[in-house]
Design an enzyme around this catalytic site. Sequence first.
Site, short mmCIF file in Angstrom:
data_model
loop_
_atom_site.label_atom_id
_atom_site.label_comp_id
_atom_site.label_asym_id
_atom_site.label_seq_id
_atom_site.Cartn_x
_atom_site.Cartn_y
_atom_site.Cartn_z
CB CYS A 74 -7.17 43.67 47.79
SG CYS A 74 -7.35 45.40 48.26
CB CYS A 155 -7.40 47.22 45.69
SG CYS A 155 -8.54 46.40 46.81
#
Length: 249
Positions: A74, A155
């Site tokens: 992420c 993400c």
Amino acid sequence: LLLIIVAVVLGVTLSKETNQFQSVFFSRCEKFKGHDCQKIWEAFQQAYVNQDPCDIPMEAYDPLITAAPFKPTCNRMMFWSKTKDVVHEFTEKRDCFVTLEDTLLGSVLDGLTWCGKEGSSETFTTDCPGWTDCKNNTVRSFWNRVSAAYADIACGDVTAMLNGSIAVPFSPTSIFGSIEVKGLNATRVKSLNVVLVTDEKNVTNCTNASLKDLQKELAEGIKYNCKEVPDTQIQECGSNPQKPCGSCW
Ligand code: APR
């Protein structure tokens, strides 16, 4: 007896071409610790071996993705289009951004050509269909499939390095435009941050019409930003590991 021996030897001995390809595959794969490269090789091969090289759908690589799944990183995921050299020169030196080609599957197959043939258990590296020769060619379907998987796990804040020295930095027919942008999931991805790499010629800027098309393709809820960044600044940040990535652009 002789016939049997000849048949067995032909059956188990693979050509130099297959062996060379396989050895590149394994040596690149083994740089990633904790993976079963034999298992990954078998999952890879089942996608195209003994098949028409122009008739390999993306889904043929599903078992490969299962064998070597992508792990989300992420806020560090980097997509790109028409900036292959500059982006990889940067991510090679700085691990704050990760491209598909820095992951196991992406790095193992980067720059390679391969295909199978009906009635053969070999992997060929010459006379394979080119990128645009047929829609479902072996290599293109691989990149489409792994790109979809990479976008699917994206993400946080994701980055895309696009080329500001061409008239149309966002092409809806590129892998980035046709697969990755559409595949970003609004429940996981907070924002898409375009780094538009410019040179002295300043052909394009963030007001470019193609970038409006890009925004339209984004799922609702994903924020969009764009920043023009000189290529020299990216190179400089790449060669200065002490500089925090957050201040690269
Ligand atoms: N012929 C041969 N190879 C091609 C062609 C083509 N016509 N088009 C694309 N490729 C291959 C090449 O290897 C090229 O370097 O795909 C690469 C990227 O092509 P670009 O058009 O520059 O970018 P794009 O299609 O958007 O793909 C890049 O997909 O690889 C993933 O995650 C990665 O975000 C990245 C995106």
